[in-house]
Scaffold this motif. Structure first.
Motif, short mmCIF file in Angstrom:
data_model
loop_
_atom_site.label_atom_id
_atom_site.label_comp_id
_atom_site.label_asym_id
_atom_site.label_seq_id
_atom_site.Cartn_x
_atom_site.Cartn_y
_atom_site.Cartn_z
N LEU A 45 0.58 -1.14 0.05
CA LEU A 45 0.13 0.11 -0.21
C LEU A 45 0.90 1.47 0.14
CD1 LEU A 45 -1.98 -2.34 1.55
CD2 LEU A 45 -3.04 -0.21 2.56
N ARG A 56 -4.15 3.51 12.15
CA ARG A 56 -4.86 3.25 10.89
C ARG A 56 -4.71 2.07 9.80
NH1 ARG A 56 -9.12 6.56 10.24
NH2 ARG A 56 -8.63 7.02 8.41
N GLU A 59 -6.21 -0.78 11.72
CA GLU A 59 -7.43 -0.72 11.75
C GLU A 59 -8.10 -1.57 9.77
OE1 GLU A 59 -8.62 3.16 14.23
OE2 GLU A 59 -10.07 2.55 11.36
N MET A 60 -7.72 -1.17 8.79
CA MET A 60 -7.68 -1.58 7.20
C MET A 60 -7.22 -2.76 7.13
SD MET A 60 -5.90 1.26 4.93
CE MET A 60 -5.02 2.34 5.44
N LYS A 63 -10.72 -4.80 9.54
CA LYS A 63 -12.27 -4.40 8.72
C LYS A 63 -12.03 -5.02 7.25
CE LYS A 63 -12.67 0.22 10.71
NZ LYS A 63 -13.88 1.61 10.80
N LEU A 64 -11.53 -4.96 6.53
CA LEU A 64 -11.21 -5.11 4.80
C LEU A 64 -9.90 -6.31 4.39
CD1 LEU A 64 -13.17 -4.00 2.34
CD2 LEU A 64 -10.62 -2.83 2.13
N LEU A 65 -8.82 -6.34 4.90
CA LEU A 65 -7.98 -6.73 4.44
C LEU A 65 -7.91 -8.30 4.59
CD1 LEU A 65 -4.84 -3.48 4.27
CD2 LEU A 65 -7.07 -4.46 2.70
N ARG A 74 -0.15 -9.10 9.63
CA ARG A 74 1.29 -8.65 10.16
C ARG A 74 1.74 -7.14 8.83
NH1 ARG A 74 3.99 -13.19 8.21
NH2 ARG A 74 6.12 -12.02 6.94
N ILE B 22 -9.60 -2.59 -4.38
CA ILE B 22 -9.29 -2.87 -2.43
C ILE B 22 -9.44 -1.30 -1.91
CG2 ILE B 22 -7.36 -3.31 -0.50
CD1 ILE B 22 -7.44 -5.82 -2.37
N LEU B 26 -11.15 1.27 0.58
CA LEU B 26 -10.42 1.61 2.08
C LEU B 26 -10.80 3.33 1.96
CD1 LEU B 26 -7.19 -0.12 1.36
CD2 LEU B 26 -8.88 -0.01 3.64
N LEU B 29 -14.38 4.09 2.56
CA LEU B 29 -13.78 3.41 4.62
C LEU B 29 -13.67 5.08 5.43
CD1 LEU B 29 -13.52 -0.71 4.30
CD2 LEU B 29 -15.72 0.87 5.20
N TYR B 31 -9.90 5.93 4.19
CA TYR B 31 -8.99 5.77 4.37
C TYR B 31 -8.41 6.73 3.28
CZ TYR B 31 -9.93 2.60 8.05
OH TYR B 31 -10.52 1.76 9.45
N VAL B 34 -4.93 6.13 1.48
CA VAL B 34 -4.30 5.55 1.07
C VAL B 34 -4.69 5.47 -0.92
CG1 VAL B 34 -5.00 2.48 0.36
CG2 VAL B 34 -4.70 3.56 2.29
N GLU B 35 -3.59 5.25 -1.08
CA GLU B 35 -3.53 6.40 -2.70
C GLU B 35 -2.90 4.62 -4.09
OE1 GLU B 35 -0.82 9.47 -3.08
OE2 GLU B 35 -1.45 10.78 -1.76
N GLU B 36 -2.06 3.91 -3.42
CA GLU B 36 -1.92 2.63 -4.16
C GLU B 36 -2.16 1.30 -3.86
OE1 GLU B 36 1.44 2.49 -6.52
OE2 GLU B 36 0.77 1.11 -7.57
N VAL B 37 -2.68 0.60 -4.21
CA VAL B 37 -2.76 -1.04 -3.98
C VAL B 37 -2.47 -1.91 -4.56
CG1 VAL B 37 -3.93 -2.21 -2.33
CG2 VAL B 37 -5.11 -0.50 -1.98
N ARG B 38 -1.25 -2.96 -4.22
CA ARG B 38 -0.55 -3.73 -5.75
C ARG B 38 -0.69 -5.29 -4.10
NH1 ARG B 38 -0.33 -2.81 -11.17
NH2 ARG B 38 1.66 -4.23 -10.60
#
Lengths: 83, 83
Positions: A45, A56, A59-60, A63-65, A74, B22, B26, B29, B31, B34-38
């Motif tokens: 991320l 935060r 929490e993510m 809640k979601l991941l 971890r 994702i 986020l 929700l 958050y 969060v600018e990018e998720v891979r």
């Protein structure tokens, strides 16, 4: 900007049919030395830095991941090089 | 016995719709940082030690675990505690 790497793995004792299938495939391809495979998820991320970032991210994950019922997670926070 | 941890990630430039979904979840929700998720895969293999183990793991990644056209992989070998 920070790079947050998240590892999500099945809790010990939770069956992993995908891992079992991979292990059997590897064995049948001739890799008999492989005795167990467990499959998890890995996410990177890119997160704008804030004071409460670690909280935060936790929490993510909750809640979601990840699914806290069957999964552990971890995470590590590193400085991201800006390109 | 060795524990081999494998990280499989999409190559740079390969679209990651799952990561995008994702990220948008986020953001919605709350958050917004969060600018990018891979999203990638993470595997733990328990492997009986052999002299050519590293070479064999590399082959397994190329043949079965990763898709070298769109994915990169890296792996580490660690001593596994025997329970």
């Amino acid at each position: 900007m920070r790079r947050v790497t998240v590892h999500i793995t099945l809790k010990e004792g939770v069956l992993d049919p995908q891992g079992k299938a991979i292990q059997e495939s590897l064995n049948s391809l001739g890799y008999e030395a492989v005795e167990e495979v467990r499959v998890g998820k890995y996410m990177e991320l890119m997160v704008e830095e804030t004071a409460d970032m670690e909280q935060r991210v936790k929490e993510m994950c909750d809640k979601l991941l990840a699914n806290p019922v069957i999964e552990d997670y971890r995470f590590d926070v590193e400085e991201a090089e800006v390109l």
